[in-house]
Design an enzyme around this catalytic site. Structure first.
Site, PDB file in Angstrom:
ATOM      1  CB  VAL A   8       8.463 -12.446   1.992  1.00 18.75           C
ATOM      2  CG1 VAL A   8       9.289 -11.716   2.373  1.00 18.75           C
ATOM      3  CG2 VAL A   8       8.404 -13.720   3.130  1.00 18.75           C
ATOM      4  CB  SER A   9       3.609 -12.150  -0.961  1.00 14.30           C
ATOM      5  OG  SER A   9       3.626 -10.752  -0.976  1.00 14.30           O
TER       6      SER A   9
END
Length: 181
Positions: A8-9
């Protein structure tokens, strides 16, 4: 062995949904990471690549979880192939590096993903420019109100207090007071 890679970012996001999908698809070990896809130095991806052996599979939920640029994608796929391993994406069923057709499709679609990212970046920049033109303040809110700024400038010009004393009275850093003009 099937290895999963979930990314995930931002810290506000969760890899939980990706982990479930990877486990359901047969991943025995999952490497989890919170890092921008634009970063090439992702520690967990490096660990996943190092763990791969001949005939292993690196599995991701979507192609963009692995790479954001064509170059990054091709370098990563080359590293996987060099170890005799394969790559597969759950959402992109055509993404299987065991065939020449799959490698071609990955190269073409990796380019499209990069193109899409550039479009998003351009649209964001246009929106930011439009907002600035409309007078919207970008970035952090000022720590001092306009009234406090004017008052601090007068106090500073009077020279009766040190910058540190003034900063403490407003509960701000010395730099905030020093930057006032």
């Amino acid at each position: 062995m099937i290895f999963g890679y979930a990314r995930v970012s931002t810290d506000g996001q969760s890899v939980g949904a990706q982990e479930r999908q990877l486990r359901e698809a047969g991943a025995e070990k999952i490497f989890r990471e919170t890092a921008s896809g634009a970063k090439t130095g992702r520690a967990q991806l490096r660990r996943a690549l190092a763990a791969l052996g001949a005939d292993d599979v690196l599995l991701v939920t979507r192609l963009d979880r692995l790479a954001r640029s064509t170059r990054d994608l091709l370098v990563t796929l080359d590293a996987i192939t060099a170890q005799g391993a394969r790559f597969r994406s759950l959402a992109d069923t055509w993404a299987d590096t065991t065939t020449a057709h799959g490698r071609l499709m990955l190269t073409v679609l990796g380019g499209l993903a990069e193109f899409e990212r550039e479009l998003i970046r351009a649209r964001t920049a246009e929106g930011r420019a439009r907002a600035k033109a409309e007078g919207v303040h970008m970035g952090r809110q000022p720590t001092l109100t306009p009234h406090q700024r004017a008052e601090a400038q007068k106090r500073r010009a009077a020279g009766k207090e040190t910058i540190g004393q003034m900063a403490r009275s407003y509960d701000v850093s010395r730099w905030t007071i020093q930057r006032l003009e």
